[in-house]
Write an enzyme that holds these catalytic residues in place. Sequence first.
Site, short mmCIF file in Angstrom:
data_model
loop_
_atom_site.label_atom_id
_atom_site.label_comp_id
_atom_site.label_asym_id
_atom_site.label_seq_id
_atom_site.Cartn_x
_atom_site.Cartn_y
_atom_site.Cartn_z
N HIS A 1 46.25 42.41 27.89
CA HIS A 1 45.03 42.37 28.70
C HIS A 1 44.82 43.69 29.44
CE1 HIS A 1 42.13 40.30 31.50
NE2 HIS A 1 42.49 41.34 32.24
N GLU A 2 45.84 44.07 30.19
CA GLU A 2 45.70 45.30 30.98
C GLU A 2 45.52 46.50 30.07
OE1 GLU A 2 44.96 44.92 33.91
OE2 GLU A 2 45.71 42.88 34.17
N HIS B 1 41.92 47.04 29.21
CA HIS B 1 41.21 47.84 30.22
C HIS B 1 41.53 49.31 30.03
CE1 HIS B 1 39.65 44.59 32.60
NE2 HIS B 1 40.83 44.12 32.95
N GLU C 1 35.60 42.85 31.79
CA GLU C 1 36.78 42.16 31.23
C GLU C 1 36.65 41.93 29.72
OE1 GLU C 1 39.61 41.51 32.83
OE2 GLU C 1 38.89 42.13 34.80
N HIS D 1 41.20 38.04 45.18
CA HIS D 1 40.14 38.52 44.31
C HIS D 1 38.81 38.67 45.06
CE1 HIS D 1 42.66 37.54 40.85
NE2 HIS D 1 41.81 38.24 40.12
N ILE D 2 38.47 37.62 45.80
CA ILE D 2 37.14 37.66 46.42
C ILE D 2 37.15 38.17 47.85
CG2 ILE D 2 36.34 35.82 44.88
CD1 ILE D 2 36.12 34.01 47.36
N PHE D 3 38.33 38.17 48.49
CA PHE D 3 38.34 38.65 49.87
C PHE D 3 38.97 40.03 50.02
CE2 PHE D 3 37.91 34.02 50.47
CZ PHE D 3 36.67 34.05 51.09
N ALA D 4 39.62 40.49 48.97
CA ALA D 4 40.18 41.84 49.08
C ALA D 4 40.07 42.63 47.79
CB ALA D 4 41.64 41.77 49.52
#
Length: 719
Positions: free
Chosen positions: A504-505, A508, A534, A637-640
């Site tokens: 996966h990585e 990217h 992604e 993910h969504i807060f940082a």
Amino acid sequence: MLKLASSSRRRIAVYTGHLLKKNFASANVTGNPLLKTHTLPPFKLIRVDHIEPAMEVLLSKYEKSIDGLEEQIDNKSVAGWNIFNELELIEQPVEDAWGVVSHLQGVKNSDDLRKAHEKVLPNVIKTMTKSSQSVSIYKALELIKEDTNQWNKLSKAQQRIVDQNLTAMRNQGVNLEGDQQQRFNEIKMELADLSTKFSNNVLDATKEWSLIITDSSEIEGFPTSLKALTAQQAGSNDIEKGPWKLTLDYPVLGPVLQHARNRQLREQIYMANVTKAGEVNAPIIAKILSLRKEKANLLNYNCHADLSLETKMAGNTDNVDELVEQLRNKAYPCALKEYKKLTKFANLYGHKGKLEPWDTTFFSERQREKLFEFTQEELRPYFSLPDVLTGLFTLCEKLFNVHIMEVSNNDGNNTNDSVQTWHEDVSFFHVLSKDNANEHIASFYLDPYSRPEEKSGGAWMAVCRQRSDLLDRKPVAYLTCNGTPPIKDAPSLMTFVEVTTLFHEFGHGLQHMLTKIPYSRCAGIAGIEWDAVELPSQFMENWCYHKPTVDSFAKHYQTGETIDETLFQKVCDAKKHNAGSALLRQLYFGKMDMALHSTFNPSLGIDGILKLQHEIAEDYTVSPPLNTDRFLCSFSHIFAGGYSAGYYSYIWAEVLSADAFAAFEEVGLDNEKHIEGLGRKFADTVLGCGGGEHPADVYKRFRGRLATADALLRHRGVV
Ligand code: ZN
């Protein structure tokens, strides 16, 4: 996961060239490695006490350069596309230095580094904001668009860069005035600070919790590798006698929940994990949501989601809701059936009553073993890291016509070009193009193993160097994983999940490294709509389920045998095991994120947030979360992590990646000739075009049509 090295590339930033001669109390300006331009970061020379003085110099120089550029724009000596060239020259030193600091935060965190980062961060944001709110630059970019003659001379990629920068500057508040702009800037600073606090709290909470076990009856069910890892963490040499140290670090947490027969132990570690950072981060997430909304409102958006979606492939919240709902309708009934089956299975197994959250993973794993008669542990010996890497590189060679080779570390020699790393386990590779007489086109670092004491969990790809023909730079990537380290004399033996994560990585990384776009602002992953980013990563994961590909590298590290046909089939079938629940869980996170950032009223605070979580859970989970569940408080993910009002992106991109892989399936995965042709096409479109074109156009060029969700549902086995 994907991390941007510093902040978004799309912002405007500036610098002119000569170092300011300013006396600092410490000698950390002279000879400060962060103040020099290096082909690669000189990790062995960089010390934490270099950061503050270097950033001070760089930021002040940068600010002056912005002023200089504005003057040049105003007196018309710089105009048109040249503005971007000037900006890039100005930006690069700050980007380089700050990129290193951000990277070290993730892989070599320490109290001192954190303090330095925290101290410098406000200044970084303030300075960068100043340039992104430059009215001179904004107006000059508008002129490029208005001048049809000039506009038509630009390539499609250049036009996208102009458009994206105009939007980004608008969203950075360039059109705001007076008090409004001041408030906007305050919010930005506060949000950055809160994000850092949020992730540091998660890291601290993860680090703080541990449990020493001395009684071997308590670790009943632990596979050998888990015993070994936890014994090693406790400093014990005897994996059977212990003691064993349990942590919330994923390579421990995951296997404990899967294997510990001791129900109380599972409950303990599960609860520690879902309540982690709960107290400290609850007020932070409430504050973040409220500030995000206020910021969006200042920019004339209804909510943070509208702001987020403007620059995404999905385009608006309706399109996201439609996909999420479409998939939920398939996933929910499937998940419900699975849950009933699992409960029945657990009851036969001797479990009484309903399944608690710390039971589902355990019984799901037992059920998987029963149905598919294998454990994740059986696969480990086939996946030694060196072999997996060789296989991955060979696949890339076949599909994309590149050759990948390791470059030995150049430890002693601290010259400008030497390869230095931040840890002895890190290795460095070159990517060569076979299309072009093995020309060196890109490089990457690989940091493979988990190091909970200083490294963040999860896995990610980040940019070390962006491709730029102007700066004569080739792309360089950081690939960071958290795999199981080698234990004693054996090589690092990976779980299948660790293997797919690496693929996966690397996906990217491929998009970053194989870019054909010469402009740093939209080369590689830069400038790509977040929900399309992604695609290559998830696409690469699919190859881990293709037997001939896996056989080419998965050899038992002691016997050299390949994975048995039946076992491999089980691995593939197991992927679809409880697939409805897995899909539903992802949709739950995506829905939660979208709701929090759109319809939710942040003034309701943490109580409102938790209420919403439970409301959404009714439609998106088959067994409701516990009242004490605070998973949102570690939902980095969504807060940082940049996925706010964007968590759905994983699914959105999976629609693309599954449909793209289906194109390979259609020509026949074993049809070498056709695969190679299609691989080149994928490299020329999806991997090569970067952010230079709208992702829907790029995708259509690859596939001949837009993607549908059929392949995703088929691959996942949700029918
Ligand atoms: Zn990713």
